[in-house]
Design an enzyme around this catalytic site. Structure first.
Site, PDB file in Angstrom:
ATOM      1  N   ALA A   7      25.842  76.131   7.030  1.00 42.07           N
ATOM      2  CA  ALA A   7      25.700  77.467   6.441  1.00 42.07           C
ATOM      3  C   ALA A   7      25.588  77.298   4.929  1.00 42.07           C
ATOM      4  O   ALA A   7      26.049  76.300   4.360  1.00 42.07           O
ATOM      5  CB  ALA A   7      26.914  78.313   6.815  1.00 42.07           C
ATOM      6  N   GLY A  27      27.308  74.384  10.264  1.00 45.33           N
ATOM      7  CA  GLY A  27      26.499  75.326  11.032  1.00 45.33           C
ATOM      8  C   GLY A  27      25.231  74.698  11.590  1.00 45.33           C
ATOM      9  O   GLY A  27      24.697  75.170  12.596  1.00 45.33           O
ATOM     10  N   GLU A  52      26.329  73.153  14.711  1.00 48.18           N
ATOM     11  CA  GLU A  52      26.643  74.244  15.651  1.00 48.18           C
ATOM     12  C   GLU A  52      25.367  74.881  16.196  1.00 48.18           C
ATOM     13  O   GLU A  52      25.289  75.220  17.378  1.00 48.18           O
ATOM     14  CB  GLU A  52      27.521  75.288  14.943  1.00 48.18           C
ATOM     15  N   GLU A 100      33.451  71.216   7.574  1.00 48.33           N
ATOM     16  CA  GLU A 100      34.014  72.430   6.966  1.00 48.33           C
ATOM     17  C   GLU A 100      35.408  72.216   6.398  1.00 48.33           C
ATOM     18  O   GLU A 100      35.799  72.841   5.414  1.00 48.33           O
ATOM     19  CB  GLU A 100      34.056  73.567   7.998  1.00 48.33           C
TER      20      GLU A 100
HETATM   21  N1  CAA Z   1      24.667  74.955   1.522  1.00 49.01           N
HETATM   22  C1  CAA Z   1      23.940  75.149   0.390  1.00 49.01           C
HETATM   23  N2  CAA Z   1      23.227  74.181  -0.208  1.00 49.01           N
HETATM   24  C2  CAA Z   1      23.234  72.956   0.365  1.00 49.01           C
HETATM   25  C3  CAA Z   1      23.956  72.686   1.543  1.00 49.01           C
HETATM   26  C4  CAA Z   1      24.690  73.758   2.145  1.00 49.01           C
HETATM   27  N3  CAA Z   1      25.367  73.620   3.288  1.00 49.01           N
HETATM   28  N4  CAA Z   1      23.794  71.388   1.859  1.00 49.01           N
HETATM   29  C5  CAA Z   1      22.974  70.863   0.918  1.00 49.01           C
HETATM   30  N5  CAA Z   1      22.653  71.812   0.015  1.00 49.01           N
HETATM   31  C6  CAA Z   1      21.796  71.661  -1.174  1.00 49.01           C
HETATM   32  C7  CAA Z   1      22.529  70.947  -2.296  1.00 49.01           C
HETATM   33  O1  CAA Z   1      23.346  71.855  -3.005  1.00 49.01           O
HETATM   34  C8  CAA Z   1      21.375  70.424  -3.109  1.00 49.01           C
HETATM   35  O2  CAA Z   1      20.848  71.482  -3.890  1.00 49.01           O
HETATM   36  P1  CAA Z   1      20.384  71.199  -5.413  1.00 49.01           P
HETATM   37  O3  CAA Z   1      19.262  70.188  -5.285  1.00 49.01           O
HETATM   38  O4  CAA Z   1      19.927  72.533  -5.875  1.00 49.01           O
HETATM   39  O5  CAA Z   1      21.561  70.646  -6.105  1.00 49.01           O
HETATM   40  C9  CAA Z   1      20.328  70.085  -2.041  1.00 49.01           C
HETATM   41  O6  CAA Z   1      20.700  70.815  -0.885  1.00 49.01           O
HETATM   42  C10 CAA Z   1      20.338  68.618  -1.683  1.00 49.01           C
HETATM   43  O7  CAA Z   1      21.657  68.246  -1.345  1.00 49.01           O
HETATM   44  P2  CAA Z   1      22.432  66.988  -1.982  1.00 49.01           P
HETATM   45  O8  CAA Z   1      21.964  66.759  -3.399  1.00 49.01           O
HETATM   46  O9  CAA Z   1      23.887  67.201  -1.774  1.00 49.01           O
HETATM   47  O10 CAA Z   1      21.845  65.833  -1.041  1.00 49.01           O
HETATM   48  P3  CAA Z   1      22.546  64.467  -0.648  1.00 49.01           P
HETATM   49  O11 CAA Z   1      21.513  63.702   0.082  1.00 49.01           O
HETATM   50  O12 CAA Z   1      23.236  63.847  -1.796  1.00 49.01           O
HETATM   51  O13 CAA Z   1      23.714  64.884   0.404  1.00 49.01           O
HETATM   52  C11 CAA Z   1      24.628  66.070   2.298  1.00 49.01           C
HETATM   53  C12 CAA Z   1      23.382  65.450   1.635  1.00 49.01           C
HETATM   54  C13 CAA Z   1      25.637  64.988   2.666  1.00 49.01           C
HETATM   55  C14 CAA Z   1      24.151  66.791   3.557  1.00 49.01           C
HETATM   56  C15 CAA Z   1      25.275  67.084   1.324  1.00 49.01           C
HETATM   57  O14 CAA Z   1      24.270  67.971   0.829  1.00 49.01           O
HETATM   58  C16 CAA Z   1      26.364  67.924   1.917  1.00 49.01           C
HETATM   59  O15 CAA Z   1      27.476  67.449   2.098  1.00 49.01           O
HETATM   60  N6  CAA Z   1      26.077  69.219   2.221  1.00 49.01           N
HETATM   61  C17 CAA Z   1      27.046  70.148   2.682  1.00 49.01           C
HETATM   62  C18 CAA Z   1      27.422  69.916   4.140  1.00 49.01           C
HETATM   63  C19 CAA Z   1      28.489  70.911   4.577  1.00 49.01           C
HETATM   64  O16 CAA Z   1      29.582  70.949   4.064  1.00 49.01           O
HETATM   65  N7  CAA Z   1      28.145  71.764   5.589  1.00 49.01           N
HETATM   66  C20 CAA Z   1      29.019  72.757   6.105  1.00 49.01           C
HETATM   67  C21 CAA Z   1      28.773  74.095   5.470  1.00 49.01           C
HETATM   68  S1  CAA Z   1      29.938  75.343   5.934  1.00 49.01           S
HETATM   69  C22 CAA Z   1      29.420  75.881   7.470  1.00 49.01           C
HETATM   70  O17 CAA Z   1      28.425  75.441   7.982  1.00 49.01           O
HETATM   71  C23 CAA Z   1      30.281  76.944   8.100  1.00 49.01           C
HETATM   72  C24 CAA Z   1      29.956  77.219   9.533  1.00 49.01           C
HETATM   73  O18 CAA Z   1      30.603  76.735  10.421  1.00 49.01           O
HETATM   74  C25 CAA Z   1      28.858  78.105   9.904  1.00 49.01           C
END
Ligand code: CAA
Length: 258
Positions: free
Chosen positions: A65, A109, A112, A132
């Protein structure tokens, strides 16, 4: 006009939906989930579609998400808008089979969403996880419920409580995904699989999906009764006559999906 967040294509009898926020690793925001829901419902209503595939990019199926969108929301915001149920649950209502073609990250998400699909096909670069916990929350789109059903309690706890990622080999070993292929082949593989499914009689495919899903929702005796009734019902279809006649006369069946 802004670019579509979900690209919609038809490949024969297969409806293909590609998540299209590559710069944000397909982070799932409200607008994207609205588009996805509408596209799924359109394919569901289209008699020429027999199965669907949801995919992302080679780097990310979906990284979860949208954290940027969520970060300032209050309890009243998420409760009041029924966040997640509102537009995420459309996929649950889809009665035709939906295959997730997962390359790269399927996190939070994203994992999921993939688990809401009926079959997961993974690229060898796929990474699954429910991270999360690292954000001070828990999965909110079914992760704590579908993951244990797919991989068992111990591994689900391990993933949900630590937020660690699981690679494609571990995901296949633990039963989350049905096939692993090289990352550049994952979409072809999923479309091929969906094409095979879509070539079967649609009523039997839909009843089979409904019956398998019952295994998760009901005691064995109820599930068996449900299956038996669906099995009986299929003898009312033209396709049952065609399928069995074709077998007996050693030819390929021509299903009419009714
Ligand atoms: N939400 C918003 N933006 C996201 C995102 C997310 N879940 N995941 C990645 N992005 C964005 C980053 O902010 C980044 O944007 P910018 O270029 O503008 O800075 C872009 O995507 C590329 O990401 P990274 O620079 O972080 O890429 P990376 O290769 O270094 O890392 C990754 C990749 C490990 C997937 C890392 O992006 C990450 O950890 N993302 C978040 C994963 C996460 O925590 N997901 C759970 C979300 S909460 C949820 O989903 C609740 C639910 O149950 C519904």
């Amino acid at each position: 006009m802004s670019e579509a967040l979900v690209l919609i294509e038809r490949r024969g009898r297969v409806g293909l939906l590609t998540l299209n926020r590559p710069k944000a690793l397909n982070a799932l925001n409200d607008a994207l989930m609205d588009e996805l829901g509408a596209a799924l419902l359109a394919f569901e209503a289209d008699p020429d579609v027999g199965a669907m595939v949801i995919t992302g990019s080679e780097k990310a199926f979906a990284a979860g998400a949208d954290i940027g969108a969520m970060k300032d929301w209050s309890y009243a915001d998420v409760y009041g808008s029924d966040f997640i149920t509102r537009n995420w649950e459309t996929l649950r209502r889809i009665r035709k089979p939906v295959i997730a073609a997962v390359a790269g990250y399927a996190l939070g998400g994203g994992c999921e969403l993939a688990m809401m699909c009926d079959i997961l096909v993974a690229g060898d670069n796929a990474r699954f996880g429910q991270p999360e916990i690292k954000l001070g929350i828990i999965p909110g789109a079914g992760g704590t419920q579908r993951l244990p059903r797919a991989v068992g309690k111990a591994k689900a706890m391990d993933l949900v409580l630590t937020g660690r990622l699981m690679d494609a080999a571990e995901a296949e070993r633990s039963g989350l995904v049905s096939r692993v292929v090289s990352a550049d082949k994952v979409l072809d593989e999923a479309i091929e699989l969906a094409t095979v499914i879509a070539s079967m009689s649609l009523p039997s495919v839909m009843m089979a999906k409904e019956a398998v899903n019952r295994a998760y929702e009901s005691p064995l005796s109820e599930g068996l009764l449900f299956e038996r009734r669906q099995f009986h019902a299929l003898f009312a279809t033209e396709d049952q006559k065609e399928g069995m006649e074709a077998f007996m006369t050693k030819r390929t069946p021509q299903f009419k999906h009714r």
